[in-house]
Design a protein around this motif. Structure first.
Motif, PDB file in Angstrom:
ATOM      1  N   PHE A 125      -4.303  -4.798  10.373  1.00 48.10           N
ATOM      2  CA  PHE A 125      -4.401  -3.657   9.468  1.00 48.10           C
ATOM      3  C   PHE A 125      -5.769  -2.978   9.505  1.00 48.10           C
ATOM      4  O   PHE A 125      -6.004  -2.008   8.801  1.00 48.10           O
ATOM      5  CB  PHE A 125      -4.083  -4.090   8.031  1.00 48.10           C
ATOM      6  N   ARG A 126      -6.668  -3.503  10.343  1.00 47.89           N
ATOM      7  CA  ARG A 126      -8.026  -2.990  10.306  1.00 47.89           C
ATOM      8  C   ARG A 126      -8.142  -1.483  10.607  1.00 47.89           C
ATOM      9  O   ARG A 126      -8.861  -0.772   9.900  1.00 47.89           O
ATOM     10  CB  ARG A 126      -8.898  -3.796  11.276  1.00 47.89           C
ATOM     11  N   PRO A 127      -7.447  -0.948  11.639  1.00 50.37           N
ATOM     12  CA  PRO A 127      -7.619   0.485  11.921  1.00 50.37           C
ATOM     13  C   PRO A 127      -7.230   1.370  10.732  1.00 50.37           C
ATOM     14  O   PRO A 127      -7.898   2.368  10.458  1.00 50.37           O
ATOM     15  CB  PRO A 127      -6.675   0.732  13.106  1.00 50.37           C
ATOM     16  N   TYR A 128      -6.174   0.980  10.020  1.00 54.97           N
ATOM     17  CA  TYR A 128      -5.728   1.807   8.890  1.00 54.97           C
ATOM     18  C   TYR A 128      -6.749   1.756   7.758  1.00 54.97           C
ATOM     19  O   TYR A 128      -7.067   2.772   7.132  1.00 54.97           O
ATOM     20  CB  TYR A 128      -4.371   1.329   8.360  1.00 54.97           C
ATOM     21  N   HIS A 129      -7.249   0.542   7.470  1.00 51.58           N
ATOM     22  CA  HIS A 129      -8.239   0.415   6.402  1.00 51.58           C
ATOM     23  C   HIS A 129      -9.504   1.197   6.746  1.00 51.58           C
ATOM     24  O   HIS A 129     -10.075   1.875   5.900  1.00 51.58           O
ATOM     25  CB  HIS A 129      -8.576  -1.063   6.163  1.00 51.58           C
ATOM     26  N   ALA A 130      -9.930   1.112   7.991  1.00 46.70           N
ATOM     27  CA  ALA A 130     -11.150   1.820   8.381  1.00 46.70           C
ATOM     28  C   ALA A 130     -10.948   3.329   8.237  1.00 46.70           C
ATOM     29  O   ALA A 130     -11.785   4.032   7.660  1.00 46.70           O
ATOM     30  CB  ALA A 130     -11.514   1.448   9.814  1.00 46.70           C
ATOM     31  N   PHE A 131      -9.803   3.837   8.709  1.00 46.33           N
ATOM     32  CA  PHE A 131      -9.521   5.270   8.622  1.00 46.33           C
ATOM     33  C   PHE A 131      -9.534   5.715   7.163  1.00 46.33           C
ATOM     34  O   PHE A 131     -10.122   6.736   6.800  1.00 46.33           O
ATOM     35  CB  PHE A 131      -8.148   5.533   9.249  1.00 46.33           C
ATOM     36  N   SER A 132      -8.889   4.908   6.311  1.00 48.62           N
ATOM     37  CA  SER A 132      -8.815   5.229   4.892  1.00 48.62           C
ATOM     38  C   SER A 132     -10.221   5.281   4.283  1.00 48.62           C
ATOM     39  O   SER A 132     -10.537   6.167   3.489  1.00 48.62           O
ATOM     40  CB  SER A 132      -7.957   4.164   4.205  1.00 48.62           C
ATOM     41  N   ALA A 146      -3.069   7.031   5.732  1.00 52.36           N
ATOM     42  CA  ALA A 146      -3.239   5.726   6.392  1.00 52.36           C
ATOM     43  C   ALA A 146      -2.608   4.621   5.546  1.00 52.36           C
ATOM     44  O   ALA A 146      -2.059   3.656   6.072  1.00 52.36           O
ATOM     45  CB  ALA A 146      -4.721   5.449   6.618  1.00 52.36           C
ATOM     46  N   GLN A 147      -2.688   4.775   4.215  1.00 48.27           N
ATOM     47  CA  GLN A 147      -2.164   3.720   3.335  1.00 48.27           C
ATOM     48  C   GLN A 147      -0.630   3.688   3.341  1.00 48.27           C
ATOM     49  O   GLN A 147      -0.039   2.621   3.174  1.00 48.27           O
ATOM     50  CB  GLN A 147      -2.709   3.901   1.923  1.00 48.27           C
ATOM     51  N   PHE A 148       0.007   4.859   3.519  1.00 48.93           N
ATOM     52  CA  PHE A 148       1.473   4.842   3.638  1.00 48.93           C
ATOM     53  C   PHE A 148       1.891   3.977   4.819  1.00 48.93           C
ATOM     54  O   PHE A 148       2.797   3.148   4.713  1.00 48.93           O
ATOM     55  CB  PHE A 148       2.007   6.264   3.879  1.00 48.93           C
ATOM     56  N   TYR A 168       0.806  -1.214   0.000  1.00 52.99           N
ATOM     57  CA  TYR A 168       0.000   0.000   0.000  1.00 52.99           C
ATOM     58  C   TYR A 168       0.845   1.272   0.000  1.00 52.99           C
ATOM     59  O   TYR A 168       0.348   2.344  -0.325  1.00 52.99           O
ATOM     60  CB  TYR A 168      -0.967  -0.009   1.191  1.00 52.99           C
ATOM     61  N   PHE A 169       2.126   1.158   0.359  1.00 58.21           N
ATOM     62  CA  PHE A 169       2.986   2.340   0.300  1.00 58.21           C
ATOM     63  C   PHE A 169       3.050   2.854  -1.143  1.00 58.21           C
ATOM     64  O   PHE A 169       2.974   4.055  -1.393  1.00 58.21           O
ATOM     65  CB  PHE A 169       4.393   1.982   0.797  1.00 58.21           C
ATOM     66  N   VAL A 170       3.153   1.917  -2.082  1.00 63.09           N
ATOM     67  CA  VAL A 170       3.206   2.286  -3.500  1.00 63.09           C
ATOM     68  C   VAL A 170       1.860   2.874  -3.938  1.00 63.09           C
ATOM     69  O   VAL A 170       1.805   3.877  -4.647  1.00 63.09           O
ATOM     70  CB  VAL A 170       3.578   1.065  -4.358  1.00 63.09           C
ATOM     71  N   VAL A 171       0.778   2.246  -3.469  1.00 69.77           N
ATOM     72  CA  VAL A 171      -0.557   2.750  -3.807  1.00 69.77           C
ATOM     73  C   VAL A 171      -0.692   4.200  -3.338  1.00 69.77           C
ATOM     74  O   VAL A 171      -1.127   5.084  -4.086  1.00 69.77           O
ATOM     75  CB  VAL A 171      -1.640   1.862  -3.157  1.00 69.77           C
ATOM     76  N   ALA A 172      -0.287   4.454  -2.094  1.00 66.73           N
ATOM     77  CA  ALA A 172      -0.388   5.808  -1.553  1.00 66.73           C
ATOM     78  C   ALA A 172       0.508   6.761  -2.330  1.00 66.73           C
ATOM     79  O   ALA A 172       0.100   7.874  -2.682  1.00 66.73           O
ATOM     80  CB  ALA A 172      -0.018   5.800  -0.077  1.00 66.73           C
TER      81      ALA A 172
END
Lengths: 559, 333
Positions: free
Chosen positions: A467-474, A447-449, A391-395
């Motif tokens: 990874f749930r908190p990051y996905h939810a925030f995103s 959040a994705q970084f 997801y770093f690349v995605v971000a």
């Protein structure tokens, strides 16, 4: 003699050259057969906004599915189709044509002081080629869609049972639209500049379009060949990429990125081009380091062709190639840095007017800085090995593509909106929408970084609870972002319906496109303009040129 | 997990690459923070200080060649340094020591097979010794996959038609997760499991655990994968018991039920000793040889009503394991 600029092509019903272009010719047929670059630009604009809406809906579906681990709203096979369509639509139907074909078509000839592009018929044809390509892509969606990711990697794509051929055919056709537009712009910039518009006076938007067009013309054919080979392997069993037939799957990645890396610059350089105009107009002074910015666009265009291998550091290409590509990738930081520093220096001792387009330009600066700096992480070899395909690349690429180019597109759309439509929009409401867009965008991708560098791979339907908190925030961020764009849509619709009439130069800019009426007359200028200064020479422009009201009011203030 | 953990950029590091990687990553991170704050701070300061005021005009833009050259050339020094550090890190990632322990890794949609030096196999999870260089020699049987172990900071694609290698030396015992990092699709439909629940399989489910064991336990592990496991009281599994365990360990259960429900593949219930109709219209007796062949060459004799989609287990099961599975199927008569 340059006064012979692009004769308005002979037409069965010759419109009055001094009539508002929106009124010169009526009815749907006059639009469908128009050779006027402004109307073609508007048609592209409608098309790319529809594509953006569609791609955006897919993005919201992706984020909604990832709100919780396991199944949220769809199955894994559907999810794979949804993220593929999000990518393919955003890249091929929206972002590549967005600034060049929509805004560029409208503004470029006017900035040059020309009546039209060099080949108006080719221009209309490129629009229809785009439509045909889009139809094939839509056909692919209704006939089972495609699940390969927008990158179509072999051998997955050659063995996938989803409708790969119609989508690649669509993209193949869209490529020709892109090539034709690029060719048209190159010739227009070379041949149709008004008297006095020499290269050192070209607006930076034009320099950006010029660099983009060169890349479109040189790189897109490679994509066409690659997709043709892919379709032939799939349909005829030709062994180009299939290892069991003696082919090489990694060869596809080389071919694909040989186009798609330049395509990244086809996407970002136009955003930079728009932003350069915005910084000049709303700081009321020339862009600092004009020549450096112009040349850095060409520098990016050149480097864009030399770094494709940095998408393949883990693919098994040779260590030597990997080393060379990493080194060349580092060089990209130089022209990118030059632009960033020059834009910042442009603000110094300016008279900064924080309109919504300027806010978008500043958002571009902030987000491009983040996108660029995180690009360094990915250029450093040992670090990329860990971050690749996470997801770093995605971000990272969303910070550049969306945080950069989309901000440039929306900023440019609002900036030229009064020129295109002849209507003003509600600045306050537009600023509110900007607030939502800026906050939402950054929430989605910051959040994705973090989850990316912590090891969350991309293109995952399901994830471990960590990874749930990051996905939810995103996902929450994506809702804020969506609200921002819906408010923006409301602002623009309200402007079209009830907006106040726009004066020729509502921003008081020294740019040449503001020297004509809003909306422009059919032939752009009543007579061919003679250029006597640069587009950002505020100290040389007359009061009348910079006047932001209606011309008749200026004469009143004179008397 | 508390909030400071949530903000940490990197997961725990458990390999010899970890310390160097983390140092360089955080160097880049703080360098970026400083540059970002510097540039954006300056821009914000200018926006506030030079905001539009009535009667105040912008100053015409001048030139400053020295400054322009400075910000073109200065980054080059930094970039050369970064390139050098990144490249040396990469060289160590691609240079396994000659005494590394080789594990042969085969990737396929959507599972991993690990073959150890003594010929034993494990599926989906892999066990490696502590403090010893381990080299994965990888290939793929279908599309491109990629081995990614975040805690080791390593990743490498497994490509059909070629070998690729990845190495690491673990510095911590315990379990850590590995993933497939190259997109490889998903099953069209969720698989109904024996207990009736639906399970989605695909790219996202193609991962498992790396068990890192002390070197003292390594020899014992290698031996254990060749022979039948034992009960807690030390009594060895019977072949049928071992077969029942392999039925889930080897993922047979994702396609074959043992209760008569047809799934992606035919059920194993009442299979042994039956005349089975084949896709080509002939019938065949389901005896030891038919079952053995169906596991090793699954597409040679496809049962009527099912597709030729099962991967071959040639090389990933020992003869004794095949015997155990056949023994288990016999008990389902």
């Amino acid at each position: 003699m340059a006064t012979e600029v692009a004769n308005a092509p002979s037409h069965h019903e010759e419109p009055d050259p001094n009539e508002n272009y929106l009124k010169a010719g009526r009815g749907i047929w006059s639009w469908m057969t128009t050779l006027d670059h402004k109307r073609i630009g508007v048609m592209y604009l409608v098309a790319v906004i529809l594509a953006f809406f569609m791609g955006g809906m897919f993005a919201l579906l992706i984020r909604l599915e990832l709100l919780t681990p396991g199944r949220t709203i769809m199955g894994a096979a559907t999810y794979n189709r949804v993220f593929t369509l999000h990518g393919a639509i955003m890249v091929f139907l929206f972002i590549i044509p967005s600034i060049p074909a929509a805004l560029g078509n409208f503004v470029l000839p006017i900035m040059l002081g020309a009546k039209d592009v060099a080949f108006p018929r080719l221009n209309l044809m490129s629009f229809y080629v785009y439509v045909v390509g889009a139809v094939f892509c839509l056909f692919s969606i209704v006939s089972g869609a495609i699940d390969t990711g927008w990158t179509f990697y072999t051998p997955y794509s050659t063995t996938s049972s989803s409708s790969v051929v119609s989508m690649t055919l669509g993209v193949f056709i869209l490529g020709f639209s892109s090539i034709l537009t690029g060719l048209n712009f190159i010739v227009t910039i070379h041949k149709l500049r008004a008297p006095g518009m020499h290269w050192r006076r070209l607006p930076l938007f034009i320099w950006g379009m010029y660099a983009t067009s060169i890349m479109q013309v040189l790189a897109t054919p490679v994509l066409a060949i690659t997709l043709a080979l892919l379709a032939m392997e799939k349909l005829l069993g030709l062994g180009i990429f299939d290892a069991s037939l003696g082919g090489d799957p990694v060869l596809f990645q080389h071919f694909f990125w040989f186009y798609s890396h330049p395509a990244v610059y086809i996407m970002i350089v136009p955003g930079m081009a728009v932003v350069s105009e915005l910084f000049a107009t709303f700081s009321r002074r020339a862009v600092f380091g004009y020549f450096a910015i112009a040349m850095s666009s060409l520098g990016l265009a050149l480097l864009g062709f030399l770094v494709w291998g940095h998408h393949m550091f883990t693919s098994g290409q040779s260590e030597f190639a990997t080393m060379v590509f990493s080194g060349l990738t580092m060089l990209v930081a130089i022209p990118s840095g030059v632009k960033t520093f020059n834009w910042t220096a442009t603000l110094y001792k300016g008279s900064i007017w924080l309109t919504t387009p300027m806010l978008y330009a500043l958002a571009f600066l902030v987000q491009f800085a983040i996108g660029g700096l995180t690009g360094l992480f990915l250029g450093v070899l040992s670090i990329d090995i860990h971050l690749h395909d996470t997801y770093f690349v995605v971000a990272h690429f969303h910070y550049v593509m969306m945080g950069g180019t989309v901000m440039g597109f929306v900023g440019g759309l609002l900036y030229w909106w009064p020129k295109i439509t002849g209507k003003l929009y509600n600045e306050t409401a537009a600023k509110v929408s900007f607030g939502f867009v800026f906050a939402g965008f950054n929430a989605v991708f910051i959040a994705q970084f973090i989850m990316g560098s912590r090891g969350m791979p991309r293109r995952y339907y399901d994830y471990v609870p960590e990874f749930r908190p990051y996905h939810a925030f995103s996902t929450y961020g994506s809702w804020i972002l969506a609200v921002g764009f819906f408010i923006l849509a409301g602002v623009l619709i309200q402007s079209l319906r009830k907006g106040a009439k726009a004066p020729p130069n509502p921003w008081g800019s020294a740019g040449f496109e503001w020297n004509t009426a809003s909306p422009p007359i059919f032939s752009n200028f009543a007579e061919t303009p003679v250029i006597t200064r640069g587009p950002y020479d505020y100290h040389e422009a007359t009061e009348e040129e910079l006047f932001d009201g209606f011309p008749e009011d200026f004469k009143k203030t004179e008397s | 997990m508390n909030s400071t953990d949530l903000m940490k950029q990197l997961p725990a590091q458990w390999s010899t690459f970890g310390p160097g990687f983390d140092w360089l990553f955080y160097f880049l991170y703080w360098m970026s923070v400083i540059l970002f704050v510097g540039i954006i701070g300056t821009a914000v300061y200018f926006v506030v200080k030079y905001r539009r005021r009535p009667g105040v005009k912008a100053e015409p833009t001048g030139h400053n060649l020295v400054m322009e050259l400075a910000w073109t050339v200065a980054p080059v020094v930094l970039l050369v340094m970064l390139f050098h550090w990144g490249f040396s890190g990469y060289i160590s990632l691609t240079s396994p020591p000659p005494d590394a322990l080789d594990i042969r890794v085969r990737a396929r949609k959507w599972s991993w097979d690990f073959e150890y030096p003594n010929g034993g196999h494990s599926q989906n999870d892999v066990t490696v010794p502590l403090n010893r260089p381990v080299r994965f020699v990888m290939s793929s049987e279908d599309v491109i996959h990629s081995m990614f172990v975040p805690a080791f900071r390593v990743k490498r694609d497994a490509v059909p038609g070629m070998y690729s290698t990845l190495w690491f030396q673990a510095t911590h015992t315990g379990d850590t997760r590995f993933y497939c990092a190259e997109y490889c699709g998903a099953a069209d439909e969720p698989v109904t499991q024996a207990d009736g629940s639906a399970r989605e399989t695909g790219h996202f489910s193609m991962g498992g655990l790396v068990h890192i064991v002390p070197q003292s336990a390594w020899a014992g592990y290698l031996e254990s994968i060749l022979r039948a496991p034992s009960h807690a009281d030390g009594r060895e599994f019977t072949p049928a018991e071992w077969g029942e365990q392999l039925y889930t360990q080897q993922n047979c259960n994702t396609c074959h039920s043992v209760n008569g429900t047809p799934m992606t593949g035919p059920t194993w219930q009442h299979l042994f000793g039956q005349q089975v109709p084949l896709a080509d219209g002939t019938r065949v007796l389901a005896d030891e040889n038919f079952i053995r062949r169906s596991i090793l060459e699954p597409n040679a004799q496809v049962v009527q009503g099912f597709g030729p989609i099962m991967p071959s287990y040639q090389g990933s099961l020992t003869d004794r394991q095949l015997d155990a599975i056949i023994a288990y199927i016999r008990t389902l008569r």
